[in-house]
Design an enzyme around this catalytic site. Structure first.
Site, PDB file in Angstrom:
ATOM      1  N   GLU A 290       2.876   8.504  -4.481  1.00  0.00           N
ATOM      2  CA  GLU A 290       2.209   6.972  -4.556  1.00  0.00           C
ATOM      3  C   GLU A 290       3.154   6.601  -3.566  1.00  0.00           C
ATOM      4  O   GLU A 290       4.319   6.426  -3.115  1.00  0.00           O
ATOM      5  CB  GLU A 290       2.180   6.451  -5.751  1.00  0.00           C
ATOM      6  N   MET A 425       8.368   6.070 -11.830  1.00  0.00           N
ATOM      7  CA  MET A 425       6.595   6.307 -10.701  1.00  0.00           C
ATOM      8  C   MET A 425       5.089   6.538 -12.452  1.00  0.00           C
ATOM      9  O   MET A 425       6.344   7.600 -12.885  1.00  0.00           O
ATOM     10  CB  MET A 425       6.968   7.397 -10.065  1.00  0.00           C
ATOM     11  N   ASN A 427       3.626   8.317 -12.816  1.00  0.00           N
ATOM     12  CA  ASN A 427       2.505  10.078 -12.706  1.00  0.00           C
ATOM     13  C   ASN A 427       2.117  10.129 -14.447  1.00  0.00           C
ATOM     14  O   ASN A 427       2.380  10.392 -15.200  1.00  0.00           O
ATOM     15  CB  ASN A 427       3.801  11.440 -12.482  1.00  0.00           C
ATOM     16  N   GLU A 459       5.145   1.374 -17.461  1.00  0.00           N
ATOM     17  CA  GLU A 459       4.230   2.605 -16.923  1.00  0.00           C
ATOM     18  C   GLU A 459       3.414   3.138 -17.467  1.00  0.00           C
ATOM     19  O   GLU A 459       2.657   4.066 -17.661  1.00  0.00           O
ATOM     20  CB  GLU A 459       5.747   3.445 -16.416  1.00  0.00           C
ATOM     21  N   HIS A 462       0.558   1.924 -17.412  1.00  0.00           N
ATOM     22  CA  HIS A 462      -0.357   2.219 -16.044  1.00  0.00           C
ATOM     23  C   HIS A 462      -1.318   3.550 -16.391  1.00  0.00           C
ATOM     24  O   HIS A 462      -2.174   3.609 -15.728  1.00  0.00           O
ATOM     25  CB  HIS A 462       0.970   3.025 -15.275  1.00  0.00           C
ATOM     26  N   GLU A 481      -1.171  -2.721 -10.179  1.00  0.00           N
ATOM     27  CA  GLU A 481       0.925  -3.618 -10.320  1.00  0.00           C
ATOM     28  C   GLU A 481       0.687  -4.700 -11.160  1.00  0.00           C
ATOM     29  O   GLU A 481       1.401  -4.632 -11.999  1.00  0.00           O
ATOM     30  CB  GLU A 481       1.690  -3.206  -9.261  1.00  0.00           C
TER      31      GLU A 481
END
Ligand code: ZN
Length: 1017
Positions: A290, A425, A427, A459, A462, A481
């Site tokens: 990203e 992150m 993922n 995370e 997300h 975000e």
């Protein structure tokens, strides 16, 4: 992605169009060029601008409903071309065509004239031939042919024309599935790749354009036949041109075989290393894509809206394991001694969420609702994964219930990566973390656990916001975000109230308002095109303001309704891509008729900044006005902004419970409220849940100050912190005098709560540091006296033993760090004593985690202490301890050591480079290192931009740390001169505007308030 404290998300280095505009132009006049390259009907014509419209009319078919997105970069390109061409034409007549190499003998004048004539004739014929058929058959008929019309195509690296002219990819072809095979070699630090991309044609086209960067393509086949790949490096694009049109609705397969180096930066498929406890260097390979780096690991359609499924296979050596987004389905023992792991086919997802890791990691797992949750770490740290595993399983269950959509994958891995730049992150199914944000050792304090819990909560959120439903383009990054940040606080407040996360969220709102009160801020939803603009979106506005306005909406709609709307949104768009408006339409459905969510929230997302509400109470009448709270109002571009403010207020008769809260939707410039005669005072913005600042006027402030002096608990601690924050902001704006600020501070003698005390301390420390950097030693010492007069008793009464309350720890560490930095003997003596005991116990005696920074920073001021700490930094396997040790090392006042530590962090040898922004910000806090750090940044700018991409958060942080404490004209000029000289090496960054704006504001504040400070302190 998650920021790391003040060092937010790192972003990959990308193409720099600005530099492209400086290069030899990639411009070809097709009128002169032999049309040996087939040009699709979707080719774009620039110059004049209107010609673009002409082409659309001629049956362009790649331009679809998203063409507006593409227009901006088209305009950028076209305009830059025009500017450049006019400049360069006057400077150099050989500009428009490059001479073929080898034909370098000078022609005679006659030959030249004849040649030009021939060229003009050939060009005219070519133009007639080229344009006639297209305009003849267009529904618009033949527009007047413009003889100056030029087509601008980039030149591919092989010298041919590249058939696409936009940073964004065409929509004519979409990927359906990637089958990706990878073989990283951790000895040579290179990898081989082979990708089969199945794609479907959305609109007939004669070309395919996709992304690829930093790789060597060995062979490409399309439907089994070898094809030529054209590459345009500045935009990281590759293309294939076809003589026959690819038919709408058909599927095709493109295969590309390639090799590349594992990246040495922190993005793409990169190599990472660490020293284990035996002193041996260990290597691993991991990914960080990203926003724009998947293209560095495999050729792909690297935009979030091009979702596809992924089938990944990884060949590896026996000593490593491999991980990817999905479950491993099979491992094959290959004849050459290697192993090949195959992973399950993924759901449809965006390229930036793909991930793979090849490393030697250990893990611990648990099963939650048929999802296998595992936490991975390097073997030395395998005992530090328990807390993360417990937290991740609990939060996964929480989100499964809250969103009413079960996490869709059968596994979820959380992996601590040594040498990782971002905080974490998201993922899909393979979340990567910094070790500090995942691992919890025996020595970790409740505050360290709060950080780990926050990052995991962010995370995990997300996995729904971002992974399941993804923003269409980076302009709406806040949908990812802002939401993940909001959910992180909401989930922790509900699930782990003992972590006192509400104070942290309040600080986040204050910080977001401070950033958003500058002219250099931007709307939450902002148009972005270039890679630098995409990078810059990872900032406080997307994360913190995004979360703040969601809190405001939640408070307005009620928690239940908000949750229902969020579930509706996830259900409506699962698997798809969204824009701002899609969220508002889902929330509108639950809001009822009394409130138009879309209308209200657009005022907060499509214009920058936030409102200042001025209150004037005369008897029963309360007159309200709103205006843009812009600190640098001189440069204001628009004074007429209005917000739909869900204004809340309490009064002296009922002020300390949510049932007291009254709401008024304030949409106009001016409004009047009526209150009962008996109301003595009003406090607006209950618990600072709204994103606005309130000025009560002289009398209003006086009434509130009197009320607080009489009884502190008449307002909630959030409201008290909010008053302190607002009055400082108003003093910066010049709306209230600094004398009034100090009047409010009188009540602090009775304050005991963390939020108002730390807010006051933060504001005073900020002024102290500005004075220190001006070398105004007299005022510095008087300010220090003022701080200790107000906080000294509290400082001295703090315990130095274990403390379990996070809130008390936060207060204690803020007070003691200030006390020790002011050399308050009670503090420094206690700190030295704790440090000596720690050393005497061979570093086994535990210093409470929240006190570690204060204690070690005192120790770091002595030669022996510093040497001990450097040794601790090198050998500690506890990352939270390690990081605080580094901050202590960077707090040294010894110039030689400051120079060493800056250099070591830049080189990444003894101090890891991801810590450089932290080292710089710590060095800058102190007088001794401040100017060295600024010089260091200037001298090493090019190296810094190699490590941290232009526009990225680490670079934003470095710029602000080194410049935000300047408050003199001389420094302003120096900063302007330096950044101005960078040109395409970063001079356009928004953080540079922020830096100069901040210095100007500091100068203005000093002009206005130095006299008051001298009188009052
Ligand atoms: Zn994030």
């Amino acid at each position: 992605m998650e920021s790391f404290e003040s060092e937010r998300a790192p972003l990959p280095r990308n193409m720099i169009e600005n530099s492209m505009f400086e290069e030899e132009p990639d411009v070809v006049d097709l009128a002169k060029e032999s049309p040996s390259y087939p040009i699709d009907s979707d080719d774009v014509v620039y110059e004049p601008r209107s010609s673009r419209l002409l082409v659309r009319g001629l049956g362009e078919n790649d331009m679809d409903e998203e063409e507006e997105d593409y227009e901006s970069s088209a305009r950028l390109l076209g305009m830059s071309f025009m500017n450049r061409s006019s400049n360069q034409r006057s400077a150099s007549s050989s500009y428009t065509r490059q001479q073929p190499s080898g034909s370098c003998s000078m022609p005679s004048a006659k030959k030249t004239v004849a040649g030009i004539l021939v060229l003009i004739i050939v060009a005219s014929i070519a133009m007639v031939i080229y344009f006639l058929p297209r305009c003849t058959f267009s529904k618009d008929g033949c527009h007047k042919a413009n003889s100056s019309m030029e087509r601008i195509y980039p030149v591919a690296s092989n010298g041919e024309l590249f058939p696409w002219t936009d940073l964004r990819l065409p929509n004519s072809v979409r990927p359906v599935q990637y089958e990706l095979w990878l073989f990283p070699n951790l000895t040579t630090m290179t990898f081989q790749g082979n990708v089969n991309i199945t794609m479907v044609v959305m609109q007939g086209t004669k070309k395919i354009v996709l992304h690829s960067s930093d790789m060597k393509i060995l062979k490409a086949t399309f439907q089994g036949k070898e094809v030529k790949i054209l590459e345009y490096k500045p935009w990281q694009q590759i293309a294939i041109k076809f003589s026959e049109e690819l038919k709408k609705g058909q599927q095709y397969v493109l295969n590309i075989l390639y090799t590349a180096s594992l990246s040495n930066s922190y993005d793409g498929f990169y190599n990472s290393s660490y020293i284990d406890t035996t002193g041996k260097r260990r290597v691993l390979a991991a990914t960080q894509f990203e926003p724009l780096a998947a293209r560095k690991a495999f050729p792909c359609f690297d935009e979030p809206a091009f979702k596809a499924s992924f089938l990944i296979k990884i060949k590896r050596e026996a000593e490593y394991i491999s991980l990817s987004n999905m479950h491993k389905t099979k491992t094959t023992n290959l004849p050459d001694g290697f192993f090949e792991d195959e992973f399950e086919k993924s759901m449809n997802m965006s390229t930036y969420l793909v991930a793979f890791i090849v490393a030697n990691f250990s893990c611990l797992s648990a099963n939650v609702s048929n999802t296998l949750v595992s936490v991975y770490a390097v073997p030395d740290k395998k005992d530090q994964v328990h807390y993360a595993l417990k937290t991740a399983t609990e939060l996964l269950q929480f989100y499964n219930t809250f969103f009413e959509i079960k996490y869709p994958l059968s596994k979820l891995d959380l992996v601590g990566i040594p040498d990782f730049l971002a905080g974490a992150m998201e993922n899909w199914g393979l979340i990567t973390f910094r070790e500090t944000t995942l691992l919890v050792g025996n020595h970790s304090s409740p505050i360290d656990k709060q950080l780990v819990t926050s990052v995991i909560a962010h995370e995990l959120a997300h996995q729904w916001f971002g992974n399941l439903v993804t923003m269409r383009w980076w302009n709406d990054l806040w949908l990812n975000e802002g939401f993940a940040t909001y959910m992180q606080y909401m989930s922790i407040e509900t699930k782990y109230p003992e972590l006192d996360i509400d104070n942290e969220f309040l600080n986040v709102r204050f910080r977001a308002m401070a950033k958003d009160s500058l002219n250099s801020s931007h709307p939450v939803s902002s148009k972005v095109t270039t890679p630098e603009q995409v990078e810059e979106m990872f900032d406080s506005v997307s994360y913190e303001k995004g979360a703040s306005i969601l809190l405001m909406l939640n408070a307005t709609l009620s928690e239940k309704a908000f949750q229902k709307g969020v579930i509706e949104y996830l259900r409506n768009y699962r698997g798809g891509n969204t824009e701002n408006e899609d969220l508002w339409s889902s929330l509108s459905q639950v809001a009822g008729r009394s409130i138009n969510v879309s209308q209200m929230m657009n005022t907060w997302t499509v214009q920058k900044g936030f409102p200042l509400v001025t209150v004037n109470k005369i008897g029963k009448q309360v007159k309200l006005t709103q205006e843009h709270f812009l600190l640098n109002a001189d440069n204001a571009t628009n004074h007429s902004n209005l917000w739909h403010i869900p204004l809340t207020y309490v009064n002296d008769t009922c002020s300390n419970s949510s049932s007291c809260k009254q709401v008024f939707l304030f949409k106009d410039k001016v409004a009047t409220l009526e209150v009962s005669d008996s109301v003595k005072w009003l406090k607006f913005n209950y618990k600072n849940e709204g994103f606005y600042i309130v000025d009560y006027g002289e009398n209003g402030w006086k009434d509130l100050i009197n009320a607080l002096n009489a009884n502190v608990s008449v307002l909630s601690h959030e409201d008290r912190a909010s008053l302190i924050n607002n009055i400082f902001a108003l003093s910066r704006l010049g709306k209230v005098s600094f004398r009034q600020v100090l009047n409010l501070f009188a009540y602090l003698h009775n304050e005991t709560e963390t939020a108002p005390l730390t807010e006051a301390l933060t504001q005073l420390n900020h002024i102290l540091r500005l004075l220190e950097k001006r070398s105004d030693l007299l005022l510095v010492s008087r300010m220090a006296v003022y701080i200790t007069e107000h906080f000294g008793d509290l400082m001295d009464s703090q315990s130095w033993g274990e403390e379990t309350s996070v809130s008390k720890q936060a207060l204690r560490s803020a007070l003691l760090e200030t006390a020790c930095s002011l050399n308050r003997p009670n503090c420094t003596e206690q700190a030295k004593s704790l440090f000596d005991q720690w050393i005497a116990s061979n570093k086994t005696k535990v210093i409470p985690g929240d006190l570690l920074r204060a204690v070690l920073s005192v120790a770091a001021q002595s030669e022996d202490g510093w040497t001990e700490l450097l040794d601790t930094y090198k050998h500690s396997i506890y990352d939270s301890e390690k990081r605080k040790t580094l901050e202590a090392l960077a707090s040294t006042q010894n110039v030689r050591k400051i120079v060493w530590i800056l250099k070591a962090a830049l080189e990444g040898s003894e101090i890891q480079t991801p810590e450089l922004p932290l080292v710089i910000s710590t060095v800058c806090r102190h007088f001794a290192g401040h100017l060295y750090a600024w010089d260091f940044v200037k001298e090493n700018w090019d190296k810094l931009t190699q490590k941290f991409p232009i526009g990225s958060f680490p670079l934003q942080s470095i710029i602000m740390s080194t410049t935000s404490q300047f408050s003199t004209k001389m420094h302003l000029e120096e900063v302007e001169q330096f950044f101005g000289s960078l040109k395409d090496r970063g001079s356009q960054m928004r953080s540079i505007q922020e830096a100069t704006e901040t210095i100007k504001l500091n100068m203005r504040w000093m002009d206005r308030n130095l006299a008051t400070l001298r009188t009052w302190l």
